[in-house]
Motif scaffolding. Structure first.
Motif, mmCIF file in Angstrom:
data_model
loop_
_atom_site.group_PDB
_atom_site.id
_atom_site.type_symbol
_atom_site.label_atom_id
_atom_site.label_comp_id
_atom_site.label_asym_id
_atom_site.label_seq_id
_atom_site.Cartn_x
_atom_site.Cartn_y
_atom_site.Cartn_z
ATOM 1 N N ASP A 135 0.850 -1.190 0.000
ATOM 2 C CA ASP A 135 0.000 0.000 0.000
ATOM 3 C C ASP A 135 0.885 1.240 0.000
ATOM 4 O O ASP A 135 2.101 1.152 -0.138
ATOM 5 C CB ASP A 135 -0.977 -0.003 1.177
ATOM 6 N N THR B 290 -6.614 -3.927 -7.625
ATOM 7 C CA THR B 290 -6.110 -2.590 -7.312
ATOM 8 C C THR B 290 -7.249 -1.793 -6.696
ATOM 9 O O THR B 290 -8.305 -1.633 -7.295
ATOM 10 C CB THR B 290 -5.578 -1.884 -8.568
ATOM 11 N N SER C 58 -0.156 0.189 -12.717
ATOM 12 C CA SER C 58 0.046 1.634 -12.873
ATOM 13 C C SER C 58 -0.263 2.364 -11.569
ATOM 14 O O SER C 58 -1.158 1.964 -10.818
ATOM 15 C CB SER C 58 -0.868 2.188 -13.962
ATOM 16 N N ASP C 59 0.483 3.415 -11.309
ATOM 17 C CA ASP C 59 0.093 4.439 -10.346
ATOM 18 C C ASP C 59 -0.066 5.698 -11.188
ATOM 19 O O ASP C 59 0.914 6.375 -11.514
ATOM 20 C CB ASP C 59 1.142 4.609 -9.252
ATOM 21 N N ARG D 223 1.327 9.235 -10.251
ATOM 22 C CA ARG D 223 2.788 9.263 -10.187
ATOM 23 C C ARG D 223 3.445 9.060 -11.554
ATOM 24 O O ARG D 223 4.670 9.055 -11.658
ATOM 25 C CB ARG D 223 3.288 8.168 -9.232
ATOM 26 N N SER E 292 -5.159 2.972 -2.782
ATOM 27 C CA SER E 292 -3.711 2.971 -2.540
ATOM 28 C C SER E 292 -3.145 1.565 -2.361
ATOM 29 O O SER E 292 -1.961 1.408 -2.084
ATOM 30 C CB SER E 292 -3.394 3.795 -1.290
ATOM 31 N N GLU F 175 -3.852 13.009 -13.482
ATOM 32 C CA GLU F 175 -3.795 11.601 -13.899
ATOM 33 C C GLU F 175 -3.021 11.459 -15.210
ATOM 34 O O GLU F 175 -3.567 11.053 -16.228
ATOM 35 C CB GLU F 175 -5.201 11.030 -14.049
ATOM 36 N N PHE G 59 0.388 3.767 -2.242
ATOM 37 C CA PHE G 59 0.400 4.350 -3.585
ATOM 38 C C PHE G 59 -0.631 5.477 -3.661
ATOM 39 O O PHE G 59 -1.412 5.695 -2.735
ATOM 40 C CB PHE G 59 0.123 3.273 -4.631
ATOM 41 N N THR G 60 -0.652 6.190 -4.775
ATOM 42 C CA THR G 60 -1.589 7.303 -4.918
ATOM 43 C C THR G 60 -2.914 6.826 -5.498
ATOM 44 O O THR G 60 -3.974 7.075 -4.942
ATOM 45 C CB THR G 60 -0.981 8.406 -5.807
ATOM 46 N N TRP G 61 -2.871 6.152 -6.628
ATOM 47 C CA TRP G 61 -4.081 5.571 -7.235
ATOM 48 C C TRP G 61 -3.634 4.439 -8.151
ATOM 49 O O TRP G 61 -3.038 4.674 -9.203
ATOM 50 C CB TRP G 61 -4.873 6.613 -8.006
ATOM 51 N N THR G 62 -3.888 3.210 -7.725
ATOM 52 C CA THR G 62 -3.419 2.036 -8.458
ATOM 53 C C THR G 62 -4.415 1.628 -9.529
ATOM 54 O O THR G 62 -5.631 1.748 -9.356
ATOM 55 C CB THR G 62 -3.163 0.876 -7.500
#
Length: 319
Positions: A36, A304, A58-59, A62, A307, A92, A38-41
Motif C-alpha cells: 500500500d 487494485t 500503474s500508479d 505518479r 492505494s 492523472e 500508492f496514490t491511485w493504483t
C-alpha cells in the motif's frame, strides 16, 4: 526461540448473495494486502510463469508503473509511464490499463500521451494508436486482447486535465475502438457509452463487456461481437447506479474467468456476476476499487483498490 510468521493483512470482506459464489471463492477466502501507500493504483497485469513471474500495475498520478514479485516485493518498473511532456498535465498523467499483446509484449493505455503503445523487446516504445480520422484520442483507458491479435480499447476523457471540458480535446465522442493486428488500422466500434472504461471478452469472444464510470448511469454493457470483429448494438448487463454514493467507487476495470463469470470493480469492491448477469457476490474492499486481473497460476485475482495492491485466491481460473 521460535519466530511465528505474521498473518497477512486483510482488506474488506466477502459478501455472498448466491450459493453459486461458493464454487468461485472458498469459505476461507480473504483479500490479502500485498502493498500500500500508492496514490491511485490501476491496470494490473501478470507477466510470466506462476512461480517466477511478476505483477505490473500503474500508479496514474505518479506517472509510473510498479512491479511486484512474491520474493522481492515492490520496485519501480517505469517512469514516466504515460506522459513524456515537459509541462504540468493534470492529476492523472500516467499509464492506466496494461495488457500483453499476442507476442507477450507490454501494451500501455497512456493518459498523458493520449495513445496506446507497446514496449518493444529492445526497451523502446512504439505507438499503436494515437488518433482517429486525424483527431487525437482523448485518453485511452483500458484494453483487451482478442485471440486473433486485435486490441480493443476504451477512450473516455479521464486523462485530460479538464476532462470533457479540456480545450485540448479534439473528438466529439468517447468511443470503444479496435486496433487491427493485420494492418494497424483503428476502427471506431461504438459511441453508445459516455464514459467507457473497463473492457473484456467472454471466453468464446462472442460478447464484449464494457463498464461505464458515469455516476449518473453506472452500468455494465454487453455487446455482441460480429464475425468481422465489429460490435452489434449493446444491451444492459447490470445497472449499479442505485449503489453510487452508498459505497465508494464506480464501475471500472473487469476480468472474466474461464466459466464466463464476470469479476467487475464497482461501488464497494469487486462485483461477481454469472454470465447471465446474475449477481453472485462481492469482494467488499471498503475502498474505491479500480481494476482486477487473474495471475500466478491463473486462479489468483489481483485487485487494485485506491492505494492498495491486493490478491485473493479463487476456485476458478481466468480465461
Amino acid at each position: 526461540m521460535s519466530v511465528q510468521a505474521q498473518s497477512p493483512r486483510v482488506l474488506g470482506k466477502i459478501e455472498r448473495f448466491d450459493s453459486q459464489v461458493d464454487s468461485l471463492l472458498g469459505a476461507d477466502a480473504k483479500l490479502e494486502i500485498l502493498a500500500d501507500g500508492f496514490t491511485w493504483t490501476e491496470g494490473p497485469v501478470w507477466i510470466g510463469k506462476p512461480d517466477s513471474g511478476h505483477l505490473l500495475f500503474s500508479d496514474i498520478p505518479r506517472n509510473s508503473i510498479f512491479k511486484w514479485t512474491p520474493k522481492g516485493g515492490i520496485e519501480l518498473f517505469m517512469n514516466p509511464s504515460g506522459y513524456t511532456g515537459v509541462t504540468y498535465y493534470g492529476l492523472e498523467p500516467g499509464s492506466n490499463g496494461l495488457l500483453l499483446d499476442d507476442q507477450g509484449n507490454l501494451v500501455l493505455c497512456e493518459h498523458g500521451d493520449r495513445r496506446v503503445s507497446v514496449l518493444t523487446p529492445g526497451g523502446g516504445k512504439r505507438t499503436l494508436a494515437d488518433h482517429y480520422q486525424g483527431k487525437r484520442l482523448n485518453s485511452p483507458n483500458d484494453g483487451v486482447l482478442k485471440s486473433n491479435g486485435d486490441i480493443y480499447f476504451t477512450d473516455p476523457p479521464y486523462g485530460l486535465p479538464a476532462r470533457e471540458n479540456d480545450p485540448r480535446r479534439e473528438l466529439d465522442h468517447y468511443g470503444v475502438y479496435r486496433i487491427s493486428k493485420k494492418d494497424g488500422s483503428v476502427t471506431l466500434l461504438t459511441t453508445e457509452l459516455q464514459r467507457p472504461n473497463g473492457i473484456g471478452f467472454s471466453p468464446d469472444e462472442k460478447t464484449l463487456y464494457v463498464a461505464q464510470s458515469d455516476p449518473k448511469n453506472a452500468i455494465w454493457m454487453s455487446f455482441p461481437v460480429q464475425a468481422d470483429g465489429t460490435l452489434g448494438k449493446g444491451s444492459l448487463f447490470h445497472n449499479a447506479t442505485a449503489e453510487v454514493g452508498k459505497m465508494p467507487g464506480l464501475p471500472d476495470g473487469l476480468a472474466v474467468d474461464k466459466k464466463g463469470n464476470l469479476w467487475a470493480t464497482g461501488p464497494g469492491g469487486v462485483w461477481i456476476f454469472a454470465s447471465n448477469g446474475k449477481l453472485l457476490g462481492r469482494i467488499n474492499t471498503g475502498e474505491r476499487t479500480s481494476n482486477c486481473t487473474f495471475g500466478e497460476d491463473g486462479s489468483t485475482l489481483f485487485v487494485t483498490a485506491d492505494s492498495y495492491i491486493c490478491r485473493i485466491r479463487t476456485l476458478v481460473s481466468g480465461k
